[in-house]
Design a protein around this motif. Structure first.
Motif, PDB file in Angstrom:
ATOM      1  N   ILE A  83       0.813  -1.211   0.000  1.00 51.48           N
ATOM      2  CA  ILE A  83       0.000   0.000   0.000  1.00 51.48           C
ATOM      3  C   ILE A  83       0.850   1.266   0.000  1.00 51.48           C
ATOM      4  CG2 ILE A  83      -1.729   1.335   1.301  1.00 51.48           C
ATOM      5  CD1 ILE A  83      -2.855  -1.202   0.050  1.00 51.48           C
ATOM      6  N   ASP A  84       1.838   1.346   0.877  1.00 56.56           N
ATOM      7  CA  ASP A  84       2.608   2.581   1.073  1.00 56.56           C
ATOM      8  C   ASP A  84       4.035   2.548   0.524  1.00 56.56           C
ATOM      9  OD1 ASP A  84       0.632   4.052   2.224  1.00 56.56           O
ATOM     10  OD2 ASP A  84       1.420   3.991   4.257  1.00 56.56           O
ATOM     11  N   GLY A  85       4.510   1.403   0.096  1.00 59.45           N
ATOM     12  CA  GLY A  85       5.873   1.317  -0.423  1.00 59.45           C
ATOM     13  C   GLY A  85       6.866   0.925   0.656  1.00 59.45           C
ATOM     14  N   PRO A  86       8.140   1.244   0.460  1.00 56.18           N
ATOM     15  CA  PRO A  86       9.209   0.790   1.359  1.00 56.18           C
ATOM     16  C   PRO A  86       9.003   1.217   2.814  1.00 56.18           C
ATOM     17  CG  PRO A  86      10.133   1.791  -0.610  1.00 56.18           C
ATOM     18  CD  PRO A  86       8.658   2.053  -0.644  1.00 56.18           C
ATOM     19  N   LEU A  87       9.556   0.416   3.717  1.00 55.95           N
ATOM     20  CA  LEU A  87       9.443   0.686   5.152  1.00 55.95           C
ATOM     21  C   LEU A  87      10.433   1.746   5.634  1.00 55.95           C
ATOM     22  CD1 LEU A  87       9.223  -2.975   6.517  1.00 55.95           C
ATOM     23  CD2 LEU A  87       7.344  -1.383   6.091  1.00 55.95           C
ATOM     24  N   ALA A  88      11.506   1.937   4.920  1.00 51.96           N
ATOM     25  CA  ALA A  88      12.587   2.811   5.377  1.00 51.96           C
ATOM     26  C   ALA A  88      12.118   4.251   5.597  1.00 51.96           C
ATOM     27  CB  ALA A  88      13.726   2.802   4.364  1.00 51.96           C
ATOM     28  N   PRO A  89      12.597   4.882   6.696  1.00 53.54           N
ATOM     29  CA  PRO A  89      12.222   6.269   6.971  1.00 53.54           C
ATOM     30  C   PRO A  89      12.888   7.271   6.026  1.00 53.54           C
ATOM     31  CG  PRO A  89      13.630   5.401   8.718  1.00 53.54           C
ATOM     32  CD  PRO A  89      13.361   4.281   7.787  1.00 53.54           C
ATOM     33  N   LEU A  90      13.980   6.863   5.383  1.00 55.10           N
ATOM     34  CA  LEU A  90      14.662   7.695   4.389  1.00 55.10           C
ATOM     35  C   LEU A  90      14.911   6.867   3.133  1.00 55.10           C
ATOM     36  CD1 LEU A  90      17.445   9.411   6.567  1.00 55.10           C
ATOM     37  CD2 LEU A  90      15.398  10.491   5.621  1.00 55.10           C
ATOM     38  N   PRO A  91      14.889   7.482   1.951  1.00 50.38           N
ATOM     39  CA  PRO A  91      15.111   6.704   0.728  1.00 50.38           C
ATOM     40  C   PRO A  91      16.498   6.052   0.681  1.00 50.38           C
ATOM     41  CG  PRO A  91      14.897   9.059   0.239  1.00 50.38           C
ATOM     42  CD  PRO A  91      14.596   8.888   1.682  1.00 50.38           C
ATOM     43  N   CYS A  92      17.480   6.658   1.326  1.00 49.50           N
ATOM     44  CA  CYS A  92      18.835   6.094   1.303  1.00 49.50           C
ATOM     45  C   CYS A  92      18.975   4.881   2.220  1.00 49.50           C
ATOM     46  CB  CYS A  92      19.868   7.152   1.679  1.00 49.50           C
ATOM     47  SG  CYS A  92      19.705   7.747   3.375  1.00 49.50           S
ATOM     48  N   ALA A  93      17.971   4.623   3.063  1.00 48.95           N
ATOM     49  CA  ALA A  93      18.011   3.478   3.970  1.00 48.95           C
ATOM     50  C   ALA A  93      17.168   2.312   3.448  1.00 48.95           C
ATOM     51  CB  ALA A  93      17.512   3.888   5.354  1.00 48.95           C
ATOM     52  N   SER A  94      16.547   2.494   2.297  1.00 50.31           N
ATOM     53  CA  SER A  94      15.659   1.475   1.758  1.00 50.31           C
ATOM     54  C   SER A  94      16.429   0.324   1.125  1.00 50.31           C
ATOM     55  CB  SER A  94      14.739   2.101   0.706  1.00 50.31           C
ATOM     56  OG  SER A  94      13.928   1.107   0.120  1.00 50.31           O
ATOM     57  N   GLU A  95      15.910  -0.879   1.319  1.00 50.22           N
ATOM     58  CA  GLU A  95      16.473  -2.068   0.681  1.00 50.22           C
ATOM     59  C   GLU A  95      15.993  -2.180  -0.756  1.00 50.22           C
ATOM     60  OE1 GLU A  95      18.367  -4.926   1.890  1.00 50.22           O
ATOM     61  OE2 GLU A  95      18.961  -3.501   3.438  1.00 50.22           O
ATOM     62  N   THR A  96      14.749  -1.812  -1.002  1.00 45.60           N
ATOM     63  CA  THR A  96      14.142  -2.053  -2.312  1.00 45.60           C
ATOM     64  C   THR A  96      14.016  -0.805  -3.191  1.00 45.60           C
ATOM     65  OG1 THR A  96      11.950  -1.745  -1.350  1.00 45.60           O
ATOM     66  CG2 THR A  96      12.797  -3.999  -1.428  1.00 45.60           C
ATOM     67  N   ALA A  97      14.080   0.361  -2.593  1.00 47.19           N
ATOM     68  CA  ALA A  97      13.893   1.598  -3.363  1.00 47.19           C
ATOM     69  C   ALA A  97      14.980   2.614  -3.006  1.00 47.19           C
ATOM     70  CB  ALA A  97      12.509   2.166  -3.108  1.00 47.19           C
ATOM     71  N   TYR A  98      16.226   2.164  -2.921  1.00 49.14           N
ATOM     72  CA  TYR A  98      17.334   3.042  -2.531  1.00 49.14           C
ATOM     73  C   TYR A  98      17.407   4.257  -3.452  1.00 49.14           C
ATOM     74  CZ  TYR A  98      21.919   5.058  -2.118  1.00 49.14           C
ATOM     75  OH  TYR A  98      22.938   5.951  -1.975  1.00 49.14           O
ATOM     76  N   ARG A  99      17.624   5.400  -2.837  1.00 49.09           N
ATOM     77  CA  ARG A  99      17.892   6.628  -3.562  1.00 49.09           C
ATOM     78  C   ARG A  99      18.711   7.517  -2.642  1.00 49.09           C
ATOM     79  NH1 ARG A  99      15.446  11.322  -3.334  1.00 49.09           N
ATOM     80  NH2 ARG A  99      13.555  10.501  -2.414  1.00 49.09           N
ATOM     81  N   LYS A 100      19.824   8.016  -3.144  1.00 52.48           N
ATOM     82  CA  LYS A 100      20.679   8.897  -2.356  1.00 52.48           C
ATOM     83  C   LYS A 100      19.942  10.202  -2.071  1.00 52.48           C
ATOM     84  CE  LYS A 100      25.127  11.210  -2.395  1.00 52.48           C
ATOM     85  NZ  LYS A 100      26.204  11.726  -3.224  1.00 52.48           N
ATOM     86  N   CYS A 101      20.043  10.675  -0.825  1.00 52.66           N
ATOM     87  CA  CYS A 101      19.431  11.949  -0.451  1.00 52.66           C
ATOM     88  C   CYS A 101      20.138  13.083  -1.194  1.00 52.66           C
ATOM     89  CB  CYS A 101      19.527  12.167   1.061  1.00 52.66           C
ATOM     90  SG  CYS A 101      18.621  10.947   2.016  1.00 52.66           S
ATOM     91  N   ASP A 102      19.388  14.079  -1.617  1.00 57.35           N
ATOM     92  CA  ASP A 102      19.930  15.191  -2.404  1.00 57.35           C
ATOM     93  C   ASP A 102      21.056  15.927  -1.680  1.00 57.35           C
ATOM     94  OD1 ASP A 102      18.083  14.577  -4.362  1.00 57.35           O
ATOM     95  OD2 ASP A 102      16.628  16.055  -3.646  1.00 57.35           O
TER      96      ASP A 102
END
Length: 156
Positions: A83-102
């Motif tokens: 429903i909401d996507g990855p569990l990680a509180p920040l995109p850089c901490a995600s296992e499945t949707a990693y994205r470096k913080c700007d």
């Protein structure tokens, strides 16, 4: 910190209710009323859950929505990710949707990222280890405990 959206809160409440009557379907109107979920919002949620394979629907007499899988096999982690996507509180901490913080200079040595990965890992451990059926059991135990404590008589 990330909070659970209304959509996931309502989704979980609906799924708990469906878990309690696993073998029989519930009508949207009954489910909406019982769980105090706006009917139109619940319709959208159930359609999304159906598209993701978590619920099934049947039209006509004896119809409604029911779980597609046994409540012992559906975890909160699965539902939240659907429903909401990855569990990680920040995109850089995600296992499945990693994205470096700007604003991050070097994410390999970012202290916040390192801690938030630990937070994500612990959240995933708990949510992936908690089933719909397990939550229903916990609620039943809490109600039973409350009922027992209400039965005490106090004398002075």
């Amino acid at each position: 910190m990330r909070t659970l959206s209304k959509k996931i809160q309502y989704s979980l409440r609906a799924l708990y209710a469906l878990s309690r009557v696993y073998d029989k379907p519930l009508l949207i109107a009954d489910l909406a009323e019982k769980e105090a979920i706006p009917k139109k919002f619940l319709e959208q949620i159930l359609l999304q859950l159906k598209a993701k394979g978590l619920v099934q629907s049947k039209k006509g007499k004896g119809g409604g929505y029911r779980l597609a899988r046994h409540p012992e096999t559906v975890t909160l982690g699965q539902v939240i990710r659907l429903i909401d996507g990855p569990l990680a509180p920040l995109p850089c901490a995600s296992e499945t949707a990693y994205r470096k913080c700007d604003e991050c200079v070097d994410d390999r040595y970012c202290g916040t990222r390192l801690v938030m990965r630990d937070v994500r890992d612990q959240m995933a451990r708990i949510l992936d280890g908690t089933t719909l059926a397990g939550v229903c059991r916990r609620v039943d135990e809490a109600r039973s405990d409350a009922d027992q404590s209400d039965n005490f008589m106090y004398y002075i």
